[in-house]
Scaffold this active site. Structure first.
Site, mmCIF file in Angstrom:
data_model
loop_
_atom_site.group_PDB
_atom_site.id
_atom_site.type_symbol
_atom_site.label_atom_id
_atom_site.label_comp_id
_atom_site.label_asym_id
_atom_site.label_seq_id
_atom_site.Cartn_x
_atom_site.Cartn_y
_atom_site.Cartn_z
ATOM 1 N N LYS A 151 99.454 35.722 2.833
ATOM 2 C CA LYS A 151 99.736 37.163 2.885
ATOM 3 C C LYS A 151 100.795 37.412 3.932
ATOM 4 C CE LYS A 151 96.211 38.560 0.171
ATOM 5 N NZ LYS A 151 96.278 39.338 -1.048
ATOM 6 N N LYS A 177 96.689 29.228 -1.530
ATOM 7 C CA LYS A 177 97.363 29.568 -2.784
ATOM 8 C C LYS A 177 98.408 30.660 -2.596
ATOM 9 C CE LYS A 177 95.388 32.339 -5.915
ATOM 10 N NZ LYS A 177 95.946 33.679 -5.631
ATOM 11 N N ASP A 179 100.110 34.125 -3.871
ATOM 12 C CA ASP A 179 99.534 35.286 -4.524
ATOM 13 C C ASP A 179 100.128 35.416 -5.923
ATOM 14 O OD1 ASP A 179 97.688 37.327 -4.661
ATOM 15 O OD2 ASP A 179 98.204 38.099 -2.690
ATOM 16 N N GLU A 180 99.487 36.238 -6.747
ATOM 17 C CA GLU A 180 99.844 36.236 -8.168
ATOM 18 C C GLU A 180 101.231 36.807 -8.444
ATOM 19 O OE1 GLU A 180 97.691 38.323 -6.825
ATOM 20 O OE2 GLU A 180 98.517 40.287 -7.348
ATOM 21 N N HIS A 267 94.324 32.120 -11.955
ATOM 22 C CA HIS A 267 94.232 33.503 -11.480
ATOM 23 C C HIS A 267 94.095 34.388 -12.712
ATOM 24 C CE1 HIS A 267 95.365 37.307 -9.559
ATOM 25 N NE2 HIS A 267 95.081 36.735 -8.415
ATOM 26 N N LYS A 307 86.622 43.907 -2.750
ATOM 27 C CA LYS A 307 87.399 45.049 -3.235
ATOM 28 C C LYS A 307 87.499 45.143 -4.749
ATOM 29 C CE LYS A 307 91.937 42.726 -2.916
ATOM 30 N NZ LYS A 307 93.257 42.652 -2.287
#
Lengths: 421, 421
Positions: A151, A177, A179-180, A267, A307
């Site tokens: 992130k 990983k 992020d998408e 994902h 979330k």
């Protein structure tokens, strides 16, 4: 009502059976139209129909049970309707045109069962959970794996990305990983990112003496994905990530079929576009089964806490289904992700047990002392949870866990958890 | 609310702008979370954030307008967030995790606009409508093309399939396609089917003196699709069909990127799993734009009339969008399909004009005198509609049209239109 036969008993080895929720002003007529449209029928009598086609290939609705504002129906499809090893083709039958028919108001595919022989026509995971554990050296000490997402989701350059990944690994994280929404943008081109992160992985492995894993997001058109996967392999990588819904099953199966010898991390961005509404679309359970058939080794399933949507019964059911025995297809390693932090670990272990990957992005990088401390805090939370020690007690002797941003932490660095920056 | 800026004016050349419908107990908080999750943010403050990332790459909600039980929001995404030419990647941003966030109850992607430069990074159709018309010799006489789906959907063997196709072409049909759930099952293996149908096409072309087209459904994993496409090409085919949603955009782009020199016909089975519910999911309009970017030459868009969902305003809007000018991407030939018959042709021409493909399966093979007569009836209906002659009048001098099963027909062979066999 040629396609409704409430006396029919499906054959375990001969029928694919789907469970669908249907809303319609005329449920029996809708049942007939759904089974027709998804097998051999159309809206009118046709001159080209053959008696043997109707006899051998027609789908049959064999159960209609009123529920909510509609009905839960069970439909049996002769397995001959399906092409071996073709995931898009099964979707075109059991989850195709039927969603758009005027005769139904809402329709939701809840589940499907397939004969073992047909299931075995799919490759399934190359590694599966045990294969991943073997790579990572956790076959005996079966704690949950812990992972993080670099992130911010996008924006770091390759060097910064590698630094974040290194810090996470050095702090105790197993799995890092992309992020998408990070693929190969101008600010972080794929090749340079992968080369640098894999260098960082090697460094972290040699310093910690532990095996690490990096899921490089290769999501793109199939030939681009293959090129990227080969680049990862050539640079010593052991894992690739495919965003299985935005890429689609044709591309996912293609990558699996290459036998690249790398773990495929699935994902699922966009799945909730059809899984979220409880009265329409496709539930996550059948999608997860298809992902296992196609061959993901790890799959995001939700987390109950955190979330993202997904209730306890549903998410646990998905976990048990993709992680359990099924016609020789290797069990998938379930990944819990989405707004998780160390504080959630005891709940996750209580709900799912130890055979999961616990992934935290903000919950790691949000640590007041940075990524490395956040990674250590997450590991400490897992150690505590596996040993059954309450986190607040464990935190007294574990600095990183104590300082981790959470309701229970002594620090209380954050007044609320939705603030972004 | 770092991601909400109601004074922001999006830049035509710098921002991707999406329009979304959102339901949430706290719309402004939801707006913030949506823009964060789909760009650079997460649920907590993170140590790894860079000031330049927030400044350059954060998405901004710049309009929130209450509507129904929620609000229509407009979100601007800096175009740098996106990878050139990668359809799955754009979906992972603008249509990814946001559907599954607990902070929203329902969310629907209604539309998106992209800068021309970014649009040009996609290949778009190789032929487009004009390319298809050129192949078929209808560049000057711009009547609608007429197509049929071989019916029953599945079950015929290759020889029977070829016979149905031949009859349709001989009767006047331009375009014959496989149905979406027919790929390569044991009762009709792909190679034998394609070889026989393409022989039938050649025969029909030589007998009628007209060019014909056959969309062979190649839908499968990408490498299988490519093998099948090459088989079609080697046997003289001029078109392949990809079921674009069940296969997914990774596979679709892969096939387009091969430059096979064949028309790509895009079927859309399963689209309604996320497009049907008006409060959640992804509308057909953005999907159709993505299909054009990826490069389909023909695309199913609905028909307004017939058996499939989709209102007049929506379907016409999709047609105009994919058939209109857009950054040098060739216009797509819109395909109207789903429960259509000759009787629907005047309505279709009135609604859409002549630049469409009118496809009828049951509406052709359901003719009392069989497929060939049904094909002729459909052609007669188009001739009449294009010349503005009412069908009942034209039917008086056109036997096949007169006998066609329809409300207006003199024959009235069918008491109702939903009976299957």
């Amino acid at each position: 009502m040629d396609f409704v036969d409430l006396r029919y008993k499906p054959e375990k080895n001969g029928d694919v059976v789907t469970t669908v929720y249907v809303e319609s002003k005329d449920l029996k007529k809708a049942a007939n139209e759904i089974a027709a449209e998804s097998s051999v029928g159309t809206w009118t009598k046709i001159s080209t129909m053959k008696e043997r086609v109707m006899r051998n290939l027609a789908a049959r609705v064999f159960s209609i049970r009123k529920e909510g504002g509609g009905a839960v129906m069970k439909i049996a499809y002769p397995v001959e309707l399906f092409e071996d090893g073709n995931v898009p083709q099964i979707l075109s039958d059991i989850a195709g045109n039927i969603f758009g028919m005027k005769g139904v108001d809402n329709l939701r595919l809840l589940d499907f069962e397939i004969p073992d022989k047909y299931a075995r026509s799919f490759k399934g995971p190359e590694f599966g959970m045990e294969g991943v554990r073997r790579i990572m050296g956790t076959s005996k000490n079966r704690r949950p794996h812990i992972g993080t997402i670099v992130k911010p989701k996008v924006g770091l350059n390759p060097k910064e990305t590698a630094k974040v990944a290194y810090d996470a690994w050095a702090g105790g994280i197993d799995f890092v990983k992309d992020d998408e929404n990070l693929t190969s943008q101008t600010f972080c081109k794929f090749e340079e990112r992968i080369a640098r992160v894999l260098e960082a992985k090697e460094k972290a492995e040699s310093e910690t003496g532990k095996k690490k894993m990096y899921a490089a997001n290769i999501t793109a058109s199939s030939e681009v994905m293959l090129g990227r996967a080969e680049f990862v392999k050539a640079h010593g990588g052991n894992c690739i990530m495919v965003d299985i819904i935005t890429a689609g099953f044709s591309g996912l199966q293609f990558i699996r079929n290459q036998k690249l010898g790398m773990v495929i991390h699935g994902h699922r961005a966009m799945y909730a576009a059809f899984a979220r509404n409880k009265r329409h679309g496709i539930a996550m359970l059948p999608l997860a089964k298809l992902a296992r058939m196609a061959g993901v080794d790890q799959l995001h399933i939700g987390a109950v806490v955190g979330k993202m949507e997904g209730g306890r019964g549903e998410v646990l059911g998905i976990h048990k289904t993709i992680n359990g025995k099924w016609a020789g297809l290797k069990p998938v390693f379930s990944v819990c992700s989405g707004g998780l932090a160390p504080e959630n670990v005891p709940d996750l272990v209580r709900i799912f047990g130890n055979d999961i990957v616990i992934q935290a992005g903000g919950g790691v990088h949000g640590h007041p002392n940075g990524t490395r401390a956040g990674a250590t805090a997450l590991l400490q939370a897992v150690e505590a949870a596996v040993r059954g020690i309450p986190l607040d007690k464990y935190a007294k002797t574990h600095e990183e866990l104590r300082l981790s941003p959470a309701k229970w932490s002594l620090g209380k660095q954050y007044s609320h958890r939705t603030k972004i920056v």
